[in-house]
Design a protein around this motif. Structure first.
Motif, mmCIF file in Angstrom:
data_model
loop_
_atom_site.group_PDB
_atom_site.id
_atom_site.type_symbol
_atom_site.label_atom_id
_atom_site.label_comp_id
_atom_site.label_asym_id
_atom_site.label_seq_id
_atom_site.Cartn_x
_atom_site.Cartn_y
_atom_site.Cartn_z
ATOM 1 N N MET A 84 0.846 -1.202 0.000
ATOM 2 C CA MET A 84 0.000 0.000 0.000
ATOM 3 C C MET A 84 0.881 1.251 0.000
ATOM 4 O O MET A 84 1.749 1.388 0.842
ATOM 5 N N LEU A 85 0.625 2.131 -0.963
ATOM 6 C CA LEU A 85 1.380 3.384 -1.017
ATOM 7 C C LEU A 85 0.451 4.561 -0.731
ATOM 8 O O LEU A 85 -0.752 4.495 -0.963
ATOM 9 N N TYR A 86 1.058 5.641 -0.237
ATOM 10 C CA TYR A 86 0.305 6.830 0.150
ATOM 11 C C TYR A 86 0.678 8.011 -0.735
ATOM 12 O O TYR A 86 1.839 8.188 -1.116
ATOM 13 N N LEU A 87 -0.347 8.809 -1.059
ATOM 14 C CA LEU A 87 -0.151 9.976 -1.905
ATOM 15 C C LEU A 87 -0.586 11.222 -1.141
ATOM 16 O O LEU A 87 -1.219 11.139 -0.092
ATOM 17 N N SER A 88 -0.236 12.388 -1.703
ATOM 18 C CA SER A 88 -0.655 13.658 -1.105
ATOM 19 C C SER A 88 -1.899 14.172 -1.815
ATOM 20 O O SER A 88 -2.011 14.078 -3.042
ATOM 21 N N THR A 89 -2.815 14.751 -1.043
ATOM 22 C CA THR A 89 -4.039 15.308 -1.646
ATOM 23 C C THR A 89 -3.754 16.487 -2.569
ATOM 24 O O THR A 89 -4.646 16.936 -3.278
ATOM 25 N N ARG A 90 -2.511 17.011 -2.543
ATOM 26 C CA ARG A 90 -2.206 18.142 -3.430
ATOM 27 C C ARG A 90 -1.324 17.747 -4.606
ATOM 28 O O ARG A 90 -0.765 18.612 -5.289
ATOM 29 N N LEU A 113 -14.077 15.323 -5.021
ATOM 30 C CA LEU A 113 -13.728 15.876 -6.331
ATOM 31 C C LEU A 113 -13.106 14.816 -7.238
ATOM 32 O O LEU A 113 -12.345 15.134 -8.160
ATOM 33 N N GLY A 114 -13.421 13.539 -6.965
ATOM 34 C CA GLY A 114 -12.888 12.484 -7.813
ATOM 35 C C GLY A 114 -11.373 12.408 -7.774
ATOM 36 O O GLY A 114 -10.737 12.049 -8.753
ATOM 37 N N ARG A 115 -10.783 12.772 -6.658
ATOM 38 C CA ARG A 115 -9.332 12.712 -6.434
ATOM 39 C C ARG A 115 -8.559 13.599 -7.419
ATOM 40 O O ARG A 115 -7.470 13.255 -7.866
ATOM 41 N N ASP A 116 -9.153 14.733 -7.735
ATOM 42 C CA ASP A 116 -8.513 15.717 -8.615
ATOM 43 C C ASP A 116 -7.602 16.615 -7.755
ATOM 44 O O ASP A 116 -8.031 17.619 -7.187
ATOM 45 N N ALA A 156 -11.567 22.880 9.688
ATOM 46 C CA ALA A 156 -11.574 21.449 9.979
ATOM 47 C C ALA A 156 -10.370 20.817 9.292
ATOM 48 O O ALA A 156 -10.387 20.576 8.089
ATOM 49 N N SER A 157 -9.308 20.544 10.074
ATOM 50 C CA SER A 157 -8.030 20.234 9.424
ATOM 51 C C SER A 157 -8.004 18.936 8.619
ATOM 52 O O SER A 157 -7.147 18.762 7.771
ATOM 53 N N ASN A 158 -8.920 18.026 8.866
ATOM 54 C CA ASN A 158 -8.958 16.801 8.052
ATOM 55 C C ASN A 158 -9.892 16.868 6.854
ATOM 56 O O ASN A 158 -9.993 15.914 6.095
ATOM 57 N N PHE A 159 -10.569 17.979 6.699
ATOM 58 C CA PHE A 159 -11.635 18.080 5.698
ATOM 59 C C PHE A 159 -11.097 17.890 4.275
ATOM 60 O O PHE A 159 -11.783 17.375 3.389
ATOM 61 N N GLU A 160 -9.844 18.307 4.072
ATOM 62 C CA GLU A 160 -9.230 18.201 2.737
ATOM 63 C C GLU A 160 -9.237 16.759 2.224
ATOM 64 O O GLU A 160 -9.336 16.516 1.022
ATOM 65 N N ARG A 161 -9.143 15.790 3.142
ATOM 66 C CA ARG A 161 -9.156 14.389 2.709
ATOM 67 C C ARG A 161 -10.493 14.040 2.058
ATOM 68 O O ARG A 161 -10.553 13.402 1.010
ATOM 69 N N PHE A 162 -11.562 14.475 2.684
ATOM 70 C CA PHE A 162 -12.883 14.165 2.133
ATOM 71 C C PHE A 162 -13.123 14.912 0.826
ATOM 72 O O PHE A 162 -13.652 14.341 -0.139
ATOM 73 N N VAL A 163 -12.709 16.163 0.768
ATOM 74 C CA VAL A 163 -12.906 16.940 -0.462
ATOM 75 C C VAL A 163 -12.146 16.296 -1.624
ATOM 76 O O VAL A 163 -12.630 16.269 -2.762
ATOM 77 N N PHE A 164 -10.991 15.734 -1.342
ATOM 78 C CA PHE A 164 -10.208 15.026 -2.362
ATOM 79 C C PHE A 164 -11.047 13.906 -3.001
ATOM 80 O O PHE A 164 -11.113 13.772 -4.229
ATOM 81 N N ASP A 165 -11.714 13.123 -2.185
ATOM 82 C CA ASP A 165 -12.578 12.063 -2.721
ATOM 83 C C ASP A 165 -13.802 12.654 -3.418
ATOM 84 O O ASP A 165 -14.208 12.186 -4.479
ATOM 85 N N ALA A 188 -23.734 15.597 -4.207
ATOM 86 C CA ALA A 188 -23.122 14.268 -4.314
ATOM 87 C C ALA A 188 -22.677 13.769 -2.946
ATOM 88 O O ALA A 188 -22.784 12.575 -2.646
ATOM 89 N N ALA A 189 -22.193 14.696 -2.115
ATOM 90 C CA ALA A 189 -21.760 14.303 -0.774
ATOM 91 C C ALA A 189 -22.930 13.686 -0.017
ATOM 92 O O ALA A 189 -22.768 12.735 0.739
#
Ligand code: PLP
Length: 469
Positions: free
Chosen positions: A1-7, A329-332, A318-327, A358-359
């Motif tokens: 399993m590899l990890y990527l950055s939301t940016r 937005l289709g991981r864009d 909300a410091s974790n919110f970016e993770r959800f927004v990433f999903d 959609a959320a």
């Protein structure tokens, strides 16, 4: 399993590399490249497992750079009845028709942050020993995070904790919890100022890269992926307790601040856990409720961030919110970077009106908000009707859960703290003292280890430097 950055940073990392890191180098948050899928047969197999075994099964889908026998041993020694009070670890109880409480707050500091932080303590000790390194954790707390970190790291080899908190501003119980620790690797720094001053000091120290490197400064904040993935486990454990077959769905209501807890619910759902709705309950600091109602994400200035009676949910963003927004937005990643870096930087807000539909539909998100008066009324009501005393954060959850309940789907409210931590509000609501769990008698009278100092970065640095070898 590899990890990527939301940016969108091109690097891919393994779990143990991101374990000791905070943000990705481009300022994004780490997420797995994909969510492992859990099928019906696996769910059935997991149903009968003890909590530590379930934790191992889920974590091993995300962690492939710790040998299975070691990971299993780490899970086993983390999730014990001795530490979490019951053999179920997160027992579910019925509050009223269709509404359940999942107890996440029977760990050492009586708040749900122990669920992840206790594991993090063992993971840090393991990984630091493997590398032959040490780490000095610097943090800022207004209560729950700091005590959970200290109880997780106390006595651990290779780790020291320097925890700043606003002098005289935590509840007496919270101060007693932290300051009564006698372990030599725990340092409490009471800063003459408010929580923001503590956070500014931590930021200033972390931005001094030479100091940070020399003294091996790290953090344990809520954006750490290891904390998030540890929280996924209790969504599965709650589901198994509320259902008898995998055809059934459940919903969760989550008292929310930094979106870490509910984001773990989103991950559980993405893995295939049959979740109908994920409901974010906020207090007067309603950043998240506003987003799920209107599609506008608007961070607050300090003048618009309120001190409430559910203080662990008092957030300006909300410091974790970016993770959800990433999903969402289709991981864009390019779009995420634009929104969180450029839009938030320039305007303090962004709008996603179409995506928020959609959320709701695709990801089952809903939200609600609660006020001080709602909190008091809910605490009073659950006490009078059921003799069940709930804390202020859980009360925000119960209030919103009742609004969002569907009669055909069990609604599980996550109980995020015990009432003893917020005694003043309980007394205001019920005119009586909250129940004090065994082992916490008289902790306010124990000797305290704390250094009071002005809100001065250099004095904090000097303290750290003189307490590291
Ligand atoms: C931290 C905390 C929350 C908020 O959790 P997030 O993961 O930040 O959304 C809620 N209740 C209690 C008691 C907490 O300590």
């Amino acid at each position: 399993m590899l990890y990527l950055s939301t940016r969108g940073h091109p690097d891919r990392k393994r779990f143990c590399e991101i374990l000791l890191e905070g943000l990705a180098p481009d300022g994004g948050l780490y997420l797995p490249e994909r969510y492992p899928q859990v099928d019906d047969a696996t769910l059935t197999r997991w149903r009968g497992l003890a909590y530590h075994e379930l934790a191992f099964e889920i974590l091993s889908l995300y962690i492939d750079d710790i040998p299975a026998t070691d990971l299993r041993a780490l899970c086993r020694k983390t999730y014990t009845e001795a530490v979490f009070g019951t053999p179920q670890i997160v027992p579910l109880r019925k509050l009223e028709a269709g509404v359940y409480l999942e107890a996440l707050s029977n760990g050492p500091t009586l708040a749900f942050k122990d669920m992840a932080m206790q594991l993090l303590g063992h993971l840090f000790e393991y990984e630091l020993a493997r590398r032959g390194e040490s780490l000095n954790i610097l943090g800022a707390t207004s209560g729950d995070t700091g005590s959970a970190a200290e109880y997780a790291m106390k006595g651990k080899k290779g780790v020291r904790v320097f925890m700043t908190s606003p002098h005289g501003r935590m509840s007496p119980f919270q101060q007693a919890q932290m300051f009564s620790l006698q372990e030599a690797n725990i340092h409490n720094l009471a800063i003459e100022g408010v929580f923001d001053d503590c956070q500014d000091i931590v930021k200033a120290v972390s931005n001094d890269l030479a100091f940070k490197r020399k003294y091996r400064i790290g953090t344990v904040n809520s954006i750490n992926w290891a904390r998030l993935v540890a929280q996924v486990v209790y969504y599965f454990a709650g589901y198994f307790q509320a259902t008898t077959s995998n055809d059934q769905k459940v919903s969760f209501t989550v008292p929310s601040g930094n979106f870490g807890n509910i984001c773990a619910g989103h991950v559980a759902r993405m893995m295939g856990l049959p979740i109908a709705k994920l409901v974010a309950a906020t207090n007067e600091n309603d950043v998240l409720d506003e987003f799920f109602r209107t599609g506008t994400y608007r961070v607050r200035g300090s003048a618009d961030t309120f001190e409430t009676s559910s203080p662990s949910m008092d957030i300006s963003k909300a410091s974790n919110f970016e993770r959800f927004v990433f999903d969402l937005l289709g991981r864009d990643a390019a779009r995420v970077k634009h929104l969180f870096q450029d839009e938030l930087g320039a305007r303090g807000r962004f709008e996603l009106p179409a995506e928020v539909a959609a959320a709701r539909e695709r990801y089952g998100f809903a939200s609600g908000r609660s006020s001080h008066a709602d909190r008091l009324a809910t605490i009073r009501d659950t006490w009078q009707r059921y003799q069940d005393m709930i804390d202020t954060h859980t009360a925000d959850g119960v209030k919103v859960a009742r609004e969002q309940r569907d009669p055909l789907v069990p609604m599980i409210v996550l109980e995020t703290a015990l009432p003893i931590k917020f005694a003043a509000t309980i007394v205001e609501a019920l005119d009586r003292q909250p129940h004090r769990p065994a082992g916490f008698e008289g902790i306010e009278d124990r000797p305290k280890r704390v250094r009071v100092m002005p809100a001065d970065v250099d004095q904090v640095k000097a303290y750290i430097a003189s307490h590291c070898d």
